[in-house]
Write an enzyme that holds these catalytic residues in place. Structure first.
Site, short mmCIF file in Angstrom:
data_model
loop_
_atom_site.label_atom_id
_atom_site.label_comp_id
_atom_site.label_asym_id
_atom_site.label_seq_id
_atom_site.Cartn_x
_atom_site.Cartn_y
_atom_site.Cartn_z
N LYS A 44 0.83 -1.22 0.00
CA LYS A 44 0.00 0.00 0.00
C LYS A 44 0.86 1.25 0.00
CE LYS A 44 -4.26 -1.56 2.23
NZ LYS A 44 -5.07 -1.46 3.44
N LYS A 61 -7.20 -10.10 -8.37
CA LYS A 61 -8.29 -10.29 -7.42
C LYS A 61 -9.41 -9.28 -7.73
CE LYS A 61 -8.79 -9.97 -2.43
NZ LYS A 61 -8.15 -9.73 -1.16
N LYS A 101 -12.81 -3.22 -6.43
CA LYS A 101 -13.48 -2.03 -6.99
C LYS A 101 -12.48 -1.12 -7.68
CE LYS A 101 -17.70 -1.05 -4.88
NZ LYS A 101 -18.44 -0.67 -3.72
#
Ligand code: SF4
Length: 326
Positions: free
Chosen positions: A111, A193, A196
């Protein structure tokens, strides 16, 4: 009996990835264990976000969870920020969490690479997760493989706190992973995966025609170039979605039709569309009812907050007492 804690980010309406990968399992587990489902809005603010969108997404997530089958009469559903003890315990855990292990967390590394500026909150994200779980002394946490490392850190934190402040007694249980049976749900692009942010999802509440518009061009076995080419179902995401939605005899038939080129991929997707709708239509009907009566969502969340606040207050009273904090 073991208590289960599950958290989910307020990302709005559920999509098939988080429904099949997590929520469907929670719906089953709520009948077997005392289950807490928490919409973790404090986790969501560790990266840039829009406050107005956060409000809407939190409500949409609550609606999706209730529509998908989380029953507020059996399980406890609430929003993290409505129980302030989560952040209080997280601060306390920051004082025992090993910095080196936080820096080694794979999710932090991934991240932080995507952020222009990395906040301390992103680094201590798993400390807040430990607080979420241990505030309720939950001992089972349903997780996918990618969350196992964070849960291991929760165990380290529990162990360290117990050693420092509970004379080695197990005040906080070391939570165990309950590995989610469903495999990682891939997106319609078949590459990554379902997520959104990658735009490769099917929403749980999407109407039938929109679902078909997404399924029709979805990636299948790349070696099936012509209709007459036999396929390998195991490498096809549509086949894995069949395993999630279609009865076993249909799954077997799909595999056979694929291997013998009896069906084209569109035939296969039509059958999947049908079995998918059998499961999604009742969920969508419940969502419609909840949308028409938002007080049902607010009441469920308020009941959940009240139940959790009682447990959280008692845990923190004992924690402060053991730590010499008034
Ligand atoms: S027939 Fe079905 S399982 Fe086989 S490649 Fe096509 S979509 Fe996939």
């Amino acid at each position: 009996m073991s208590r289960i804690f599950s958290g989910i980010q307020p990302s709005g309406e559920l999509h098939l990835g988080n429904y099949l990968g997590a929520v469907k399992n929670w719906v089953r587990l709520q009948h077997q264990h005392p289950t807490i489902v928490c919409i973790v809005d404090y986790h969501a603010i560790t990266v840039q976000y829009d406050p107005e969108q956060l409000r809407v997404r939190r409500r949409d997530m609550a609606l999706s969870l209730l529509a998908a089958g989380i029953d507020p009469n059996i399980a406890t559903l609430f929003v993290q920020s409505t129980v302030p003890e989560h952040t209080e315990l997280a601060w306390i855990f920051n004082t025992v969490a090993p910095l080196g292990e936080l820096e080694r967390q794979t999710q932090f590394k991934e991240k932080s690479q995507r952020q222009e500026s990395v906040s301390a909150g992103l680094l201590t994200y798993p400390v807040l997760q430990a607080a979420d779980i241990l505030l309720y002394r939950a001992d089972l946490v349903p997780v996918g493989e990618d969350q196992v490392q964070h849960l291991e850190l929760s165990r380290v934190i529990a162990r360290r706190w117990n050693a420092h402040f509970a004379a080695g007694e197990e005040f906080f249980p070391e939570p165990q992973a309950l590995l989610t049976p469903a495999r990682r749900i891939m997106g319609l692009d078949g590459q990554a995966k379902m997520s959104k942010s990658l735009g490769n999802t099917i929403g749980l509440l999407e109407p039938s025609d929109q679902i078909w518009e997404k399924l029709r061009p979805a990636v299948t076995d790349p070696k099936r170039v012509k209709r007459t080419d036999p396929g390998t179902p195991e490498v096809c995401n549509i086949y894995h979605l069949h395993k999630a939605f279609s009865p076993p005899e249909t799954v077997e038939h799909v595999a056979e039709q694929c291997r013998t080129a009896g069906w084209g991929c569109l035939d296969c997707k039509h059958v999947l569309h049908g079995t998918m709708l059998e499961e999604l239509v009742p969920i969508q009907a419940r969502a419609k009812e909840l949308n028409a009566k938002l007080s049902l969502i607010n009441d469920a969340l308020a009941t959940g907050t009240a139940r959790c606040a009682m447990v959280a207050r008692e845990t923190m009273r004992e924690v402060r007492d053991k730590m010499g904090i008034t």
